[in-house]
Design a protein around this motif. Structure first.
Motif, PDB file in Angstrom:
ATOM      1  N   UNK A 187     -56.567 -35.278  12.963  1.00 16.50           N
ATOM      2  CA  UNK A 187     -57.733 -35.376  13.837  1.00 16.50           C
ATOM      3  C   UNK A 187     -58.955 -35.821  13.036  1.00 16.50           C
ATOM      4  N   UNK A 188     -59.140 -35.233  11.861  1.00 18.64           N
ATOM      5  CA  UNK A 188     -60.273 -35.622  11.008  1.00 18.64           C
ATOM      6  C   UNK A 188     -60.135 -37.080  10.583  1.00 18.64           C
ATOM      7  N   UNK A 189     -58.939 -37.480  10.179  1.00 14.74           N
ATOM      8  CA  UNK A 189     -58.719 -38.874   9.780  1.00 14.74           C
ATOM      9  C   UNK A 189     -59.018 -39.838  10.917  1.00 14.74           C
ATOM     10  N   UNK A 190     -58.590 -39.491  12.124  1.00  7.60           N
ATOM     11  CA  UNK A 190     -58.838 -40.344  13.288  1.00  7.60           C
ATOM     12  C   UNK A 190     -60.326 -40.416  13.637  1.00  7.60           C
ATOM     13  N   UNK A 191     -61.005 -39.270  13.564  1.00  8.30           N
ATOM     14  CA  UNK A 191     -62.440 -39.246  13.844  1.00  8.30           C
ATOM     15  C   UNK A 191     -63.194 -40.072  12.799  1.00  8.30           C
ATOM     16  N   UNK A 192     -62.800 -39.929  11.532  1.00  9.74           N
ATOM     17  CA  UNK A 192     -63.435 -40.696  10.454  1.00  9.74           C
ATOM     18  C   UNK A 192     -63.260 -42.200  10.693  1.00  9.74           C
ATOM     19  N   UNK A 193     -62.045 -42.587  11.023  1.00 10.18           N
ATOM     20  CA  UNK A 193     -61.756 -44.003  11.269  1.00 10.18           C
ATOM     21  C   UNK A 193     -62.577 -44.537  12.447  1.00 10.18           C
ATOM     22  N   UNK A 194     -62.705 -43.741  13.505  1.00  9.19           N
ATOM     23  CA  UNK A 194     -63.479 -44.166  14.677  1.00  9.19           C
ATOM     24  C   UNK A 194     -64.957 -44.323  14.324  1.00  9.19           C
ATOM     25  N   UNK A 195     -65.490 -43.394  13.548  1.00 10.06           N
ATOM     26  CA  UNK A 195     -66.898 -43.483  13.134  1.00 10.06           C
ATOM     27  C   UNK A 195     -67.124 -44.689  12.227  1.00 10.06           C
ATOM     28  N   UNK A 196     -66.196 -44.936  11.329  1.00 10.08           N
ATOM     29  CA  UNK A 196     -66.316 -46.109  10.454  1.00 10.08           C
ATOM     30  C   UNK A 196     -66.253 -47.404  11.262  1.00 10.08           C
ATOM     31  N   UNK A 197     -65.351 -47.432  12.229  1.00  7.75           N
ATOM     32  CA  UNK A 197     -65.199 -48.626  13.057  1.00  7.75           C
ATOM     33  C   UNK A 197     -66.492 -48.957  13.797  1.00  7.75           C
ATOM     34  N   UNK A 198     -67.209 -47.926  14.210  1.00  8.72           N
ATOM     35  CA  UNK A 198     -68.476 -48.122  14.905  1.00  8.72           C
ATOM     36  C   UNK A 198     -69.646 -48.328  13.941  1.00  8.72           C
ATOM     37  N   UNK A 199     -69.401 -48.258  12.649  1.00  9.93           N
ATOM     38  CA  UNK A 199     -70.463 -48.441  11.666  1.00  9.93           C
ATOM     39  C   UNK A 199     -71.424 -47.282  11.574  1.00  9.93           C
ATOM     40  N   UNK A 200     -70.965 -46.086  11.940  1.00  8.87           N
ATOM     41  CA  UNK A 200     -71.846 -44.919  11.958  1.00  8.87           C
ATOM     42  C   UNK A 200     -71.764 -44.086  10.684  1.00  8.87           C
ATOM     43  N   UNK A 201     -70.960 -44.516   9.726  1.00  6.15           N
ATOM     44  CA  UNK A 201     -70.880 -43.841   8.434  1.00  6.15           C
ATOM     45  C   UNK A 201     -71.372 -44.834   7.377  1.00  6.15           C
ATOM     46  N   UNK A 202     -72.471 -44.488   6.692  1.00  5.98           N
ATOM     47  CA  UNK A 202     -72.965 -45.394   5.647  1.00  5.98           C
ATOM     48  C   UNK A 202     -71.917 -45.584   4.547  1.00  5.98           C
ATOM     49  N   UNK A 203     -71.953 -46.737   3.910  1.00  4.86           N
ATOM     50  CA  UNK A 203     -71.000 -47.033   2.844  1.00  4.86           C
ATOM     51  C   UNK A 203     -71.079 -46.046   1.687  1.00  4.86           C
ATOM     52  N   UNK A 204     -72.239 -45.413   1.505  1.00  6.80           N
ATOM     53  CA  UNK A 204     -72.406 -44.470   0.407  1.00  6.80           C
ATOM     54  C   UNK A 204     -71.677 -43.152   0.639  1.00  6.80           C
ATOM     55  N   UNK A 205     -71.326 -42.856   1.884  1.00  4.01           N
ATOM     56  CA  UNK A 205     -70.688 -41.582   2.225  1.00  4.01           C
ATOM     57  C   UNK A 205     -69.172 -41.745   2.169  1.00  4.01           C
ATOM     58  N   UNK A 206     -68.534 -40.852   1.445  1.00  4.29           N
ATOM     59  CA  UNK A 206     -67.080 -40.895   1.266  1.00  4.29           C
ATOM     60  C   UNK A 206     -66.450 -39.588   1.729  1.00  4.29           C
ATOM     61  N   UNK A 207     -65.312 -39.703   2.359  1.00  2.00           N
ATOM     62  CA  UNK A 207     -64.503 -38.534   2.723  1.00  2.00           C
ATOM     63  C   UNK A 207     -63.692 -38.177   1.487  1.00  2.00           C
TER      64      UNK A 207
END
Length: 86
Positions: A30-50
Protein backbone atom coordinates in the motif's frame (compact mmCIF):
# COMPACT_ATOMS: atom_id res chain seq x y z
CA UNK A 1 20.20 -42.49 5.34
CA UNK A 2 16.78 -41.72 6.87
CA UNK A 3 18.37 -39.07 9.14
CA UNK A 4 19.90 -37.37 6.13
CA UNK A 5 16.52 -37.32 4.35
CA UNK A 6 14.92 -35.77 7.44
CA UNK A 7 17.69 -33.17 7.60
CA UNK A 8 17.19 -32.27 3.95
CA UNK A 9 13.42 -32.00 4.46
CA UNK A 10 13.91 -29.69 7.46
CA UNK A 11 16.36 -27.55 5.48
CA UNK A 12 13.94 -27.23 2.55
CA UNK A 13 11.07 -26.34 4.89
CA UNK A 14 13.21 -23.70 6.61
CA UNK A 15 14.25 -22.14 3.32
CA UNK A 16 10.64 -22.06 2.14
CA UNK A 17 9.54 -20.21 5.29
CA UNK A 18 12.47 -17.80 5.00
CA UNK A 19 11.63 -16.98 1.39
CA UNK A 20 7.98 -16.38 2.24
CA UNK A 21 8.98 -13.87 4.91
CA UNK A 22 10.82 -11.80 2.28
CA UNK A 23 7.62 -11.01 0.39
CA UNK A 24 6.21 -7.53 1.04
CA UNK A 25 3.18 -7.34 3.30
CA UNK A 26 -0.09 -5.79 2.10
CA UNK A 27 0.70 -2.72 4.23
CA UNK A 28 4.10 -2.34 2.56
CA UNK A 29 2.54 -2.70 -0.88
CA UNK A 30 0.00 0.00 0.00
CA UNK A 31 2.83 2.40 0.87
CA UNK A 32 4.67 1.54 -2.35
CA UNK A 33 1.51 2.14 -4.40
CA UNK A 34 0.76 5.43 -2.65
CA UNK A 35 4.37 6.57 -3.17
CA UNK A 36 4.22 5.69 -6.86
CA UNK A 37 0.91 7.56 -7.28
CA UNK A 38 2.29 10.67 -5.57
CA UNK A 39 5.43 10.56 -7.70
CA UNK A 40 3.37 10.14 -10.85
CA UNK A 41 1.47 13.31 -9.99
CA UNK A 42 4.71 15.17 -9.23
CA UNK A 43 3.73 15.76 -5.61
CA UNK A 44 6.97 14.42 -4.13
CA UNK A 45 10.01 16.67 -4.61
CA UNK A 46 13.08 14.99 -6.08
CA UNK A 47 14.97 15.69 -2.86
CA UNK A 48 12.62 13.46 -0.82
CA UNK A 49 13.42 9.75 -0.79
CA UNK A 50 11.53 6.79 0.61
CA UNK A 51 14.16 5.07 2.74
CA UNK A 52 12.35 2.31 4.61
CA UNK A 53 8.95 0.62 4.94
CA UNK A 54 8.20 -1.56 7.97
CA UNK A 55 5.98 -4.62 7.66
CA UNK A 56 3.12 -2.71 9.35
CA UNK A 57 3.26 0.05 6.69
CA UNK A 58 5.14 2.64 8.72
CA UNK A 59 7.58 4.40 6.41
CA UNK A 60 10.59 6.70 6.64
CA UNK A 61 11.56 9.47 4.29
CA UNK A 62 14.73 11.50 4.06
CA UNK A 63 15.63 14.66 2.23
CA UNK A 64 18.66 16.18 0.60
CA UNK A 65 17.42 19.67 1.55
CA UNK A 66 16.51 19.18 5.21
CA UNK A 67 12.79 18.74 5.66
CA UNK A 68 11.83 20.57 2.44
CA UNK A 69 8.81 18.86 0.87
CA UNK A 70 8.06 16.57 3.82
CA UNK A 71 4.68 18.15 4.56
CA UNK A 72 3.51 17.90 0.96
CA UNK A 73 4.82 14.34 0.71
CA UNK A 74 3.05 13.23 3.88
CA UNK A 75 -0.21 14.90 2.84
CA UNK A 76 -0.13 13.14 -0.52
CA UNK A 77 0.76 9.79 1.07
CA UNK A 78 -2.19 10.06 3.47
CA UNK A 79 -4.55 11.00 0.64
CA UNK A 80 -3.41 8.19 -1.65
CA UNK A 81 -3.35 5.60 1.14
CA UNK A 82 -6.95 6.41 2.05
CA UNK A 83 -8.02 6.21 -1.59
CA UNK A 84 -6.21 2.90 -2.17
CA UNK A 85 -7.80 1.27 0.91
CA UNK A 86 -11.30 1.76 -0.52
Amino acid sequence: MPQRAIGVAVLIASLTVACESLKPTPAQLLVEDAWAACQLEGRIPNQVKLTRIETNGRYWISGDAGSFGFGDTQACMQEKSRALRR
